[in-house]
Design an enzyme around this catalytic site. Sequence first.
Site, PDB file in Angstrom:
ATOM      1  CG  ASP A  34      -2.239   0.954   1.058  1.00 35.18           C
ATOM      2  OD1 ASP A  34      -2.011   1.606  -0.038  1.00 35.18           O
ATOM      3  OD2 ASP A  34      -3.212   0.751   1.518  1.00 35.18           O
TER       4      ASP A  34
HETATM    5  C1  BGC Z   1      -5.002   3.193  -0.078  1.00 31.35           C
HETATM    6  C2  BGC Z   1      -5.227   2.017  -1.310  1.00 31.35           C
HETATM    7  C3  BGC Z   1      -4.808   2.768  -2.564  1.00 31.35           C
HETATM    8  C4  BGC Z   1      -3.472   3.605  -2.443  1.00 31.35           C
HETATM    9  C5  BGC Z   1      -3.404   4.424  -3.679  1.00 31.35           C
HETATM   10  C6  BGC Z   1      -3.700   4.015  -0.126  1.00 31.35           C
HETATM   11  O1  BGC Z   1      -3.942   5.133   0.726  1.00 31.35           O
HETATM   12  O2  BGC Z   1      -5.084   2.569   1.058  1.00 31.35           O
HETATM   13  O3  BGC Z   1      -6.383   1.493  -1.572  1.00 31.35           O
HETATM   14  O4  BGC Z   1      -4.960   1.836  -3.492  1.00 31.35           O
HETATM   15  O5  BGC Z   1      -3.880   4.680  -1.604  1.00 31.35           O
HETATM   16  O6  BGC Z   1      -4.293   5.298  -4.232  1.00 31.35           O
END
Ligand code: BGC
Length: 747
Positions: free
Chosen positions: A279
């Site tokens: 993540d």
């Molecule tokens: C989220 C993810 C997301 C990523 C990129 C993170 O803050 O938890 O679900 O894919 O950001 O935007």
Amino acid sequence: MKNKPISTALAFVAIIGISCKREGAVNKREMALAMEGSYQGTPVSMQYDEKIDSLIAQMTLEEKVGMLHGSSMFATAAVERLGIPEFTMADGPLGVREEISRDSWAPAGWDNDFATYYPAGGGLAATWNPEMAYRFGNSVGAEARARDKDMLLSPAINIIRTPLGGRTYEYFTEDPFLNKKMTVPFVVGVQENDVAVSVKHYAANNQETHRDYVDVQIDERTLREIYLPAFKAAVTEGQAYGFMGAYNKFRGDYLCENEYMLQTVLRDQWGFDGIVVSDWAAVHDTKKALESGTDIEMGTPKPFNEFYFADALIKAVKEGKIEERYVDRAVKRVLQVMFTIKAIDDEGRKKGELSTEKHFQDAYDIASESIVLLKNDGGLLPINLDNIKSVAVIGNNATKKNSLGGFGAGVKTKREVTPLEGLKNRLPESVQINYAEGYREGYSENEKAKLGDITLNGPVTLDELDPVLVEEAVNAAKNSDVAIIFAGSNRDYETEASDRASLALPFGQEALIEKVMEANPNTIVVMIAGAPFDLTRISEKSSALVWSWFNGSEGGNALADVLLGDVNPSGKLPWTMPRKLEDSPAHAIDAFPGDSTVVYKEGILVGYRWFDTKEIEPLYPFGYGLSYTEFEFLDVQTDKATYQEDEMIKIDVNVKNIGNITGKETVQVYVSKPNSTVERANKELKGFGKAELKSGETKTISIPIPIKELGYYNVANNSWEVEKGDYYIKVGNSSRNILSNIKITIN
Ligand code: BGC
């Protein structure tokens, strides 16, 4: 209203015991289909391995490391001299996110990145229709291709553990079986477009509060039975090419540095061959993350060479602190997926399509099956146009758009039909619409809170009503034949990075709804929200209550069609709506949100498993949803009375539409194990089937349940075990409306 049969006149034939229909050997293929589902993905291809090894042999350490970390916000670096392009990614669950700048979160400002906004995860799950999950996946996968993406950061499938969860709207359900039945077709649908999924957030990421550091403690049986089944099925059935490691810790280690989860469970036990992407900024240690199995580190702005998988990795390899074979292993996995999806040697690669009428139709069809009719006591719904000349449309949510908003990924779309627009599109011109905003969306001045600071329990709402708006709303209601009030929340309030502080309806809505109901008894309450709210009072007072979601580009049209009866609602709640927060498991036993650690003390009793076992009456149960017609379940039968462990139970239910219009019903099969040697939930969903029936029509819905599905996870020997003895097969149309109880025995 609780646990009410769809039909009071339901002439249901309860069968306790067995009637044998079709004895005989179980067809192997049928068994495989039932066990693994009818959606099967294509595995990562190993046929390019020789070529990949030769490519890796030609790469410098710097080139290899460049492929393992963000070199822009949503892509890793190319190795152009060897014909390896960037590996490109995009969010996400609501549709392909707008193009983000290469080195900041600012929108890139393109004019060709408009995409279809699809219903959020809760809405999709509420269809209880795996075919819709496949269509969603296939449609959004085609959009990802058209936007030239290699990986879609979707589906988001964490279990709904608390109704307060900021991302409840994005996730599917509180139930592991429904979760996996929707996840697998979604994954297959996306990947058929030569795009990889990134199944997220792996795993045990069930709250936003403290998500950056909280250490989640879950006992092994609960982990396997509740939190992992959909992730597992995404691999073993869906053949997912990508996973996203979550932010939080699990049993002491960050999920992106967790050898048990990334290597032992994901790769060794499930056979995952794809890529683990972190993540955004979820890596904290170069060596631990790479060696335990994270392949690509993504993150939020800082110079890209400062990522843990950038200069620090090159240095560690050069100093002999990390063996280069770990770098090669990750690069190989990335290349294997890139070849599989034809990102290299792209002859014949699918091209996809973006924002087409076909995709808007997909969004419409999903939305129209997702809407849940919670209450319809006075026959207000569907609205009878013969009797009305005017409709009051009240509430900020009648015009609020949710494709963008809050913290987290949204969609830049050219079409988002609001509820008001939907009604304008669908109502004849002769019907006068009296619109009044009623309440205004407002937050405390604390801007940090508004953006969902993770320590602040969500955006702080202003709940005082404006008397002028109230008066307008009351007048509109008084002067109209029917009033529809659109309440609920929105994506500024339900948002990533924070959980809500309570279940209360925000912005003074409850008081407004009561005033509107007083002004006009013919008031229909429509909730637009992604997560449970406290509707106890509203539900007592209103006779017509409808639940819609952040429901995509065509959400307003689908909702208008349901309200006016052109679509007969068939959505069923994918989670339990509690009467009050303290009734929910994690809150009842004070096991949320923890601080540095959160212990999931409720164990396997998540969602309805808790409510049913502890005999707590929910406001609306899991699996619940009404229709404008009525159904009878007749002749519920299992094919045999006694089974062996390798067999399959075939349950046949004759469903009859006894009302006047066509409708869809979902037969739900729950299983109970009396006198178990281990703790068991009162019942667990093990099968379901949905069918459309014309007025007067009867159809047989067949639901196969492999006996293996009835097992529990035995921690003594780390394996699934089916206890012998008696079980009850409970067939109904919600978790609380069980219409048949059949005893079977496993020998
Ligand atoms: C989220 C993810 C997301 C990523 C990129 C993170 O803050 O938890 O679900 O894919 O950001 O935007």
